[in-house]
Design a protein around this motif. Structure first.
Motif, short mmCIF file in Angstrom:
data_model
loop_
_atom_site.label_atom_id
_atom_site.label_comp_id
_atom_site.label_asym_id
_atom_site.label_seq_id
_atom_site.Cartn_x
_atom_site.Cartn_y
_atom_site.Cartn_z
N ILE A 284 -10.34 1.22 2.12
CA ILE A 284 -10.29 -0.37 2.28
C ILE A 284 -11.62 -1.08 2.01
CG2 ILE A 284 -9.49 -2.38 3.64
CD1 ILE A 284 -7.49 -0.38 4.82
N ARG B 141 1.14 1.84 -3.73
CA ARG B 141 -0.32 3.02 -3.41
C ARG B 141 -1.63 1.94 -3.54
NH1 ARG B 141 2.44 7.21 -2.24
NH2 ARG B 141 4.06 7.93 -3.75
N ARG B 142 -1.44 0.56 -3.67
CA ARG B 142 -2.74 -0.34 -3.93
C ARG B 142 -2.36 -1.62 -3.52
NH1 ARG B 142 -0.54 0.29 -8.68
NH2 ARG B 142 -0.24 -1.51 -9.82
N LEU C 193 -4.41 1.09 9.12
CA LEU C 193 -4.43 1.49 7.60
C LEU C 193 -5.35 2.52 7.18
CD1 LEU C 193 -3.37 -1.76 6.16
CD2 LEU C 193 -1.75 0.03 6.82
N ARG C 194 -6.64 2.39 7.69
CA ARG C 194 -7.71 3.36 7.33
C ARG C 194 -7.42 4.73 8.14
NH1 ARG C 194 -11.92 -1.09 7.86
NH2 ARG C 194 -12.65 -1.72 5.60
N ALA D 142 -6.98 -2.40 -0.83
CA ALA D 142 -6.64 -1.40 -0.30
C ALA D 142 -5.93 -0.28 -1.32
CB ALA D 142 -5.54 -1.36 0.95
N GLU D 143 -6.49 1.01 -0.94
CA GLU D 143 -5.78 1.80 -2.09
C GLU D 143 -5.47 3.26 -1.19
OE1 GLU D 143 -8.21 1.53 -5.95
OE2 GLU D 143 -8.33 3.60 -5.13
N ALA D 144 -4.61 4.03 -1.82
CA ALA D 144 -4.18 5.11 -1.10
C ALA D 144 -3.24 5.91 -1.91
CB ALA D 144 -3.70 5.16 0.39
N LEU E 39 0.81 -1.25 0.11
CA LEU E 39 -0.09 0.02 0.03
C LEU E 39 1.03 1.33 0.16
CD1 LEU E 39 -3.00 1.32 0.22
CD2 LEU E 39 -2.60 0.94 2.77
N ALA F 32 3.64 0.95 6.93
CA ALA F 32 2.97 1.91 6.07
C ALA F 32 3.07 3.44 6.44
CB ALA F 32 1.30 1.50 6.07
N ALA G 52 -6.00 5.24 4.09
CA ALA G 52 -6.45 4.17 3.00
C ALA G 52 -7.65 3.71 2.90
CB ALA G 52 -5.52 2.92 3.46
N LEU H 286 -0.48 8.12 1.67
CA LEU H 286 -0.86 7.84 3.11
C LEU H 286 -0.39 9.13 3.93
CD1 LEU H 286 0.46 4.21 3.42
CD2 LEU H 286 -2.19 4.95 3.42
#
Ligand code: EPU
Length: 432
Positions: A138, A107-108, A131-132, A147-149, A103, A176, A136, A152
């Protein structure tokens, strides 16, 4: 499928060298995904989990080269697949630790949910919560975490769960956060030496992490990380397993390479049982008493007694004078070894998260079935002292986490060998 056969009753004597810590090596290997430069990791144990994770990193585009004396060279690609499929993750839960690095760097990530296992439910909510909090997005769908961001961002995160901190949860979020913008503070972080080892490795890669080994981690995000060379700490669980193996056989063994500071709670409990540990750091002499004193113990997050030694202590206390109560606070269902120890003549009863152990004067050999890594170790320990022959089946669990165990025990005088199941069993492998 292979089995281990032990002829019990031989006292262990001599010296044994402790390997690098599996549970430090695995997250450190995943941290190599955070750079496309070469990382050199030394003192990596030659165990199946390391080989499995090497394969997973390979699928994610990394080149992994294994050398002499536990040297591993990992060079990840800056781009590549970000998917860790079910078939890989189900073999080894620790591979879920690729989520944070993928992630942060790519980035994903799409990583299979690991599912439960024989030692309990093993949720991953704390990983996702952390992570959220870093920003991210999720989703959990079709058995996968997606998961994508794009970027971060540092945050203040409380990572405590019903049973305290999470070791691999802390690892995922810390990795992360190392590449997030701004500062992250993790409260109720895991304090295990393996997490401190990961933080030290990340710092060598250029991360800015302080507080490792305490419940508050401060991570100042950096733009990028670079390659690094690092030596893994010795395996405290393997060290304690050999201390217990020595004691249970009333032997006298010098344990080489273990770090005393990682074993404080274990040593305190062993001394209550009557086991003397003499000598200095990295050279510990185990002197066994004529009789073991019963005691109560509770597994806790570090610096308490590790759950990864609960089964081995249960085997030892099954031969103590009197009644002992072992309480499992991390994985309340991690008691599959009880029924098998009882097949060897132990008297252990499970009451909720407690094992009530009535000490017996001796054990007798029998065929037994290993259910997970540490349960296998406990059965080997019991087999070393049981009268006659013990056959431990499903030893693939053992190979996941103990380097050359039968070779090390043989060198100490144990009568132990590995044999192929003559029936050529096609039994399904069950992962823990
Ligand atoms: N937990 C949650 N939510 C989460 C994560 C964990 O509630 O999101 C709970 C668990 O159910 C458990 C407690 O928190 O009650 C601790 O679990 P943790 O997450 O710390 O376990 P883990 O990271 O999955 C690591 C080791 C295990 C060891 C445990 C506890 C590795 C690769 N694995 O697992 O090692 O038992 O910490 O110390 O580091 C072994 O080596 O045999 C082994 C199982």
């Amino acid at each position: 499928m292979e089995k281990i056969v032990i002829e019990g009753g031989y006292r262990l004597k001599g010296r044994v060298k402790i390997s690098g810590a599996k549970n430090a090596a695995l997250p450190i290997m995943t941290a190599c995904l955070l750079t496309d430069e070469k990382c050199i990791i030394k003192n990596v144990p030659k165990v199946v989990d390391v080989a499995t994770l090497s394969g997973i990193l390979g699928e994610l585009g990394a080149e992994v080269e294994s050398g002499e004396q536990g040297r591993l060279v990992i060079k990840a690609a800056s781009e590549g697949s970000s998917t860790a499929p079910y078939d890989m993750v189900r073999k080894m839960r620790a591979s879920f630790c690729v989520l944070g690095p993928l992630l942060a760097q790519r980035r994903r990530a799409k990583v299979s949910l690991p599912g439960g296992c024989v030692i309990g439910l093993r949720p991953i909510d704390l990983h996702l919560k952390g992570l959220r909090a870093l920003g991210a997005r999720i989703d959990v769908e079709g058995g996968y975490v997606r998961a994508e961001a794009p970027q971060l961002k540092g945050a203040r995160i409380y990572l405590g769960g019903p049973c305290g901190s999470s070791v691999t949860g802390t690892a995922n979020v810390m990795m992360a956060a190392a590449l997030a913008r701004g500062t992250t503070i993790i409260e109720c972080a895991a304090c295990e030496p393996e997490i401190e080892d990961l933080a030290n490795f990340l710092n060598k890669m250029g991360a800015k992490i302080s507080g490792a080994g305490t419940p508050r981690l401060t991570i100042e995000g950096v733009d990028s990380l670079h390659g690094a060379e690092y030596e893994i700490i010795p395996d405290r669980i393997e060290a304690a397993t050999y201390i217990i193996a020595t004691s249970i056989t009333k032997g006298e063994v010098t344990i080489e390479g273990a770090r005393l500071e990682h074993l404080a709670a274990v040593m305190d409990k062993l001394s209550e049982i009557g086991i003397v540990l003499a000598g200095e750091d990295r050279r510990l002499k185990v002197i066994s008493p004529a009789k073991f004193t019963s005691t109560d113990l509770v597994t806790l997050p570090y610096p308490g007694i590790p759950t990864d030694l609960q089964a081995q202590f249960t085997a030892l206390l099954s031969l103590a004078d009197g009644i002992s109560v072992v309480t499992e606070k991390i994985f309340p269902d991690r008691f599959m070894h009880i029924a098998e120890l009882n097949r060897l003549g132990a008297r252990v009863r499970k009451e909720g998260p407690h094992a009530i152990i009535t000490g017996v004067s001796g054990l007798s050999g029998a065929p037994v079935m290993a259910s997970d890594l540490r349960a296998s170790a406990a059965l080997i320990l019991a087999g070393l002292v049981a009268r006659g022959k013990t056959v431990v089946n499903r030893i693939y669990h053992l190979d996941r986490g103990y380097e050359r165990i039968e070779e090390k025990l043989s060198s100490l005088g144990a009568q132990i060998s590995r044999i192929e199941d003559e029936r050529g069993s096609s039994e399904e492998v069950i992962y823990a």
